[in-house]
Design a protein around this motif. Structure first.
Motif, short mmCIF file in Angstrom:
data_model
loop_
_atom_site.label_atom_id
_atom_site.label_comp_id
_atom_site.label_asym_id
_atom_site.label_seq_id
_atom_site.Cartn_x
_atom_site.Cartn_y
_atom_site.Cartn_z
N SER A 87 -10.01 4.75 8.10
CA SER A 87 -10.39 4.66 6.69
C SER A 87 -9.19 4.94 5.79
O SER A 87 -8.52 5.97 5.94
CB SER A 87 -11.51 5.68 6.39
N GLY A 88 -8.90 4.02 4.86
CA GLY A 88 -7.75 4.15 3.97
C GLY A 88 -7.80 5.40 3.13
O GLY A 88 -6.82 6.15 3.03
N SER A 89 -8.96 5.67 2.56
CA SER A 89 -9.03 6.81 1.65
C SER A 89 -8.90 8.13 2.41
O SER A 89 -8.20 9.04 1.99
CB SER A 89 -10.34 6.78 0.86
N ARG A 90 -9.56 8.17 3.60
CA ARG A 90 -9.46 9.40 4.39
C ARG A 90 -8.02 9.61 4.84
O ARG A 90 -7.50 10.71 4.89
CB ARG A 90 -10.39 9.31 5.62
N PHE A 91 -7.32 8.50 5.16
CA PHE A 91 -5.94 8.59 5.63
C PHE A 91 -5.04 9.15 4.53
O PHE A 91 -4.17 9.98 4.76
CB PHE A 91 -5.43 7.22 6.11
N ALA A 92 -5.29 8.68 3.29
CA ALA A 92 -4.49 9.13 2.15
C ALA A 92 -4.66 10.64 1.95
O ALA A 92 -3.68 11.36 1.72
CB ALA A 92 -4.92 8.38 0.88
N ARG A 113 -1.66 13.51 2.43
CA ARG A 113 -1.31 14.53 1.43
C ARG A 113 -1.40 15.92 2.06
O ARG A 113 -0.53 16.75 1.85
CB ARG A 113 -2.25 14.43 0.22
N ALA A 114 -2.44 16.10 2.88
CA ALA A 114 -2.63 17.40 3.52
C ALA A 114 -1.47 17.70 4.47
O ALA A 114 -1.03 18.84 4.60
CB ALA A 114 -3.94 17.43 4.28
N ALA A 115 -0.97 16.64 5.12
CA ALA A 115 0.11 16.84 6.10
C ALA A 115 1.34 17.43 5.42
O ALA A 115 2.08 18.21 6.03
CB ALA A 115 0.46 15.52 6.77
N PRO A 139 7.28 14.88 6.18
CA PRO A 139 8.14 14.64 5.02
C PRO A 139 7.49 15.21 3.74
O PRO A 139 6.28 15.41 3.69
CB PRO A 139 8.24 13.12 4.95
N ARG A 140 8.35 15.44 2.75
CA ARG A 140 7.83 15.97 1.49
C ARG A 140 6.80 15.03 0.88
O ARG A 140 5.91 15.42 0.16
CB ARG A 140 8.98 16.14 0.48
N GLN A 141 6.99 13.76 1.15
CA GLN A 141 6.16 12.75 0.50
C GLN A 141 5.71 11.77 1.58
O GLN A 141 6.51 11.40 2.44
CB GLN A 141 7.06 12.02 -0.50
N SER A 142 4.45 11.35 1.55
CA SER A 142 4.02 10.35 2.53
C SER A 142 4.47 8.98 2.05
O SER A 142 4.82 8.79 0.89
CB SER A 142 2.50 10.38 2.68
N PHE A 143 4.46 8.01 2.98
CA PHE A 143 4.87 6.65 2.61
C PHE A 143 3.97 6.11 1.51
O PHE A 143 4.43 5.46 0.56
CB PHE A 143 4.80 5.74 3.85
N ARG A 144 2.66 6.41 1.66
CA ARG A 144 1.72 5.93 0.65
C ARG A 144 2.05 6.49 -0.74
O ARG A 144 2.02 5.79 -1.74
CB ARG A 144 0.29 6.32 1.02
#
Lengths: 496, 211
Positions: A437-442, A446-448, A480-485
């Protein structure tokens, strides 16, 4: 008593499965700097020699192809070939025995030794007898077995387990060997130094009287020819010839896979084996015998044909090529994992890449209703970087990387058959839920980013909970500090 | 016989589950021989190079020169064991060395006390520096070339082939004979991979190429 501690520290419960599972055992052996230096030197030396002598033969690849094809043929026609071997050995005055497992093989050998009234035997280095724990069994029965190969003698005196198929004492250096001899070999000369020649001569003197008086010898076999009943042992020191020639009775323990169909096939393996194992054009001594020859050598010959899990391996369409192995050890000498962890981490008399596919199969790990899923050997197929160097080095072209991946699959399947879900299965199910799921992945991505809290520098060390097992043997890069998304959406908005 | 039947049944069962069609044909595209002809000067040169590389000592002699070569090699031996059918036994008896025949067979201790042994051979492989004995009367039983510390092997030049397959073809005429393949003297590399010659077999190997 000298300050030599046995390696590994604890005596094995089972020759094919001892000590901790690979990840934990590797943790321990990786800390042994001395062993790693000994190993790096030895494997590099053999590797270079092997490359030099195989390059000498213009038909090396054709020999490998023939070797692989012969082995494939042997497996396909195994029942008929075994019966043919038995018939020819018997026709030449030998006796053939069949052993389903280690216990049965040990009992057969013990009874044969007892029947000769002997309480001492001399032994030629043999993986098959290592695999069944024959020495320990004989000892329990009051029979002293003396290893006569120099490296095996070192291992036996030190109370070690072998760490390499070809040079079992590769983990010891000259100073350690000097200490072992000085402290544990009753007739070691006084003032023994660590000079290899001096140590070898001490072993020569120690064993000479035993060779001349032994009534019974025990050996393995490098190959046996079905067509003629001929058995062969390839060796270097002459201890093999001593055992195979001087005693009255010879008992040979051989895995049922070690056959070749015709005498002519000797020409293939006599070229592949020495060049692949010791990097020599030919090993110093090879002995071939067929049953009993009146007036020459032992007048009583027994051949014990050993299954001990080989038929379990044979039943696996991919894994069964592990049975093609001619025990040359080329795969361990090129393996980056072996070079760093050493042989003891594999917790089996068969270490290295071939051990990683052979040991679990012999034990039936990962097959239904066999060993428990968490058996120590289940981690062995994962003990590889899949770099493929072993496949390239193998003289009979065993596709070890493919077999490793195949066996990993078998281990995972065995895990899935478990009635209760494991941490791993739970984690994978959650991961699947997130990743579909795209939204769950996003949200997860962020949590990562929060994972950076646990990180020191750019690495995360040990994690608690279900990830403890994974992170106990490896660091995880900090997220990473920021996810690719996040980067993408930011980048898109800047573009606009 | 219970175990035998059980193992054969297991093998049949395993194959029924794993065998995917017939095994591929064995293709023998490797060399059955080489450009180097048996007994040729090139074959002898190659054999000598390989044997010396393995710390064996190589000598050449014609029939007339053989006594002198053997006399030199056995000067310090004291006693020499000879197989029952060795062609050069008469010649050895003229030398200053005690000749021990093996009929009746010598005991292991007697053999251990002998200074040297002289044998013939069946075939030699130039590419790998290997001589092969197959237990015939001119070579004797296997213990003879093993227990004495010094082995002198006299080889006829026409016995030198280039490749392993050529030698296996010769040996395959009598595969039932006990064979000893020898490539240099006994050696070990078990201590730090340092090669040490002479552990349990003869520590000195002399090969005399005749003709």
């Amino acid at each position: 008593m000298p300050n030599v501690r046995p390696q590994p520290a604890h005596a094995p419960a089972h020759p094919l499965r001892w000590g901790e599972p690979f990840p934990e055992a590797a943790h321990e052996t990786l800390a042994n700097g001395q062993m790693r230096r000994n190993l790096a030197h030895a494997t590099r030396t053999i590797r270079d020699k092997r490359l030099r002598v195989t390059a000498e033969l213009p038909d090396w690849e054709a020999l490998r192809d023939a070797g692989a094809a012969i082995k494939h043929q042997v497996m396909s026609e195994l029942p008929a070939l075994l019966v043919e071997l038995e018939r020819n050995v018997t026709a030449r005055g030998g006796h053939v025995h069949w052993a389903r497992d280690a216990e049965e093989a040990n009992r057969i050998v013990t009874d044969l030794v007892r029947a000769k009234g002997a309480d001492e035997v001399v032994k030629v280095k043999s993986m098959a007898t290592q695999e069944i724990g024959l020495n320990e069994h004989l000892e329990a029965e009051g029979i002293t077995a003396t290893e006569t190969d120099l490296a095996e003698l070192i291992v036996q005196l030190a109370g070690d387990m072998p760490s390499h198929v070809l040079v079992p004492a590769i983990h010891r250096n000259r100073e350690e060997i000097r200490e072992i001899f000085a402290g544990r070999m009753a007739d070691a000369p006084a003032g023994l130094t660590g000079e290899p020649r001096e140590l070898a001569m001490a072993a020569r003197a120690h064993l000479r009287a035993k060779f001349l008086t032994a009534k019974v010898a025990i050996s393995g076999a490098n190959l046996a020819v079905a067509e003629t009943g001929t058995v062969a042992v390839f060796e270097s020191e002459g201890n093999g010839r001593m055992c195979l020639t001087l005693p009255e009775t010879l008992v040979t323990v051989m895995g049922i896979e070690k056959l070749v169909p015709t005498f002519r096939d000797v020409e293939v393996f006599a070229q592949l084996l020495p060049r692949s194992s010791t990097g020599e054009r030919m090993n110093p001594y090879t002995t071939l015998w067929t049953g009993v020859t009146p007036g020459d050598g032992p007048q009583e010959f027994h051949l014990v044909l050993l299954d001990n899990g080989r038929t379990k391996a044979l039943a696996d369409e991919v894994g069964r090529q592990a049975l093609h192995c001619i025990r040359c050890s080329a795969c361990m000498n090129v393996c980056p994992v072996y070079e760093h962890t050493g042989g003891h981490a594999y917790g089996s008399v068969y270490p290295g890449p071939i051990g990683a596919i052979l040991t679990p199969q012999l034990l039936g790990t990962g097959t239904k209703g066999s060993l428990p899923h968490h058996d120590a050997t289940a981690s062995l197929p994962f003990a590889s970087s899949l770099c493929g160097a072993c496949y390239e080095a193998c003289p009979v072209k065993i596709d070890i990387p493919t077999a490793l991946v195949h066996l990993r699959g078998r281990m995972v399947e065995a895990e899935q058959r478990r009635p209760l879900p494991t941490g791993w299965a739970t984690a994978m199910r959650s991961a699947a839920a997130v990743m579909t799921s795209g939204s769950r992945f996003a949200v997860a991505a962020r949590a990562a980013g929060l994972g950076r809290v646990a990180a020191r520098g750019e690495r995360i060390g040990r994690l608690p909970g279900p990830l403890a097992g994974w992170t106990s043997v490896r660091d995880v890069p900090a997220p990473p500090r920021q996810s690719f998304r996040q980067w993408w959406s930011q980048h898109e908005s800047e573009e606009r | 016989m219970e175990a035998r039947e059980a193992i054969l049944a297991r093998v049949h069962d395993a194959l029924a589950r794993s065998q995917q069609g017939p095994a591929p044909e064995v293709v023998r595209a490797y060399r059955a021989s080489s450009d180097v002809a048996p007994g040729s000067p090139e074959a002898l040169e190659l054999l000598t190079d390989r044997l010396v590389d393995y710390r064996a000592r190589v000598h050449t002699a014609d029939e007339a020169g053989l006594p002198q070569v053997l006399a030199g090699l056995l000067a310090a031996a004291g006693s020499v064991v000879v197989p029952p059918g060795l062609p050069w036994t008469g010649l050895l008896e003229s030398l200053d060395v005690e000749v021990l025949g093996d009929t009746p067979p010598l005991g292991n201790t007697e053999l251990d006390r002998a200074g040297a042994v002289v044998t013939a051979a069946r075939v030699a492989i130039a590419e790998t520096g290997t001589i092969v004995l197959d237990g015939q009367p001119d070579q004797g039983r296997r213990a003879l070339s093993l227990v004495p510390d010094h082995h002198v092997c006299v080889l006829r030049r026409d016995q030198v082939v280039a490749t392993v397959p050529e030698a296996v073809a010769v040996l395959g005429r009598h595969p039932e004979r006990p064979q000893t393949w020898i490539a240099g003297p006994s050696a070990t590399s078990d201590i730090e991979l340092v090669r040490v010659e002479g552990v349990h077999g003869p520590r000195t190997l002399d090969v005399v190429i005749l003709g």
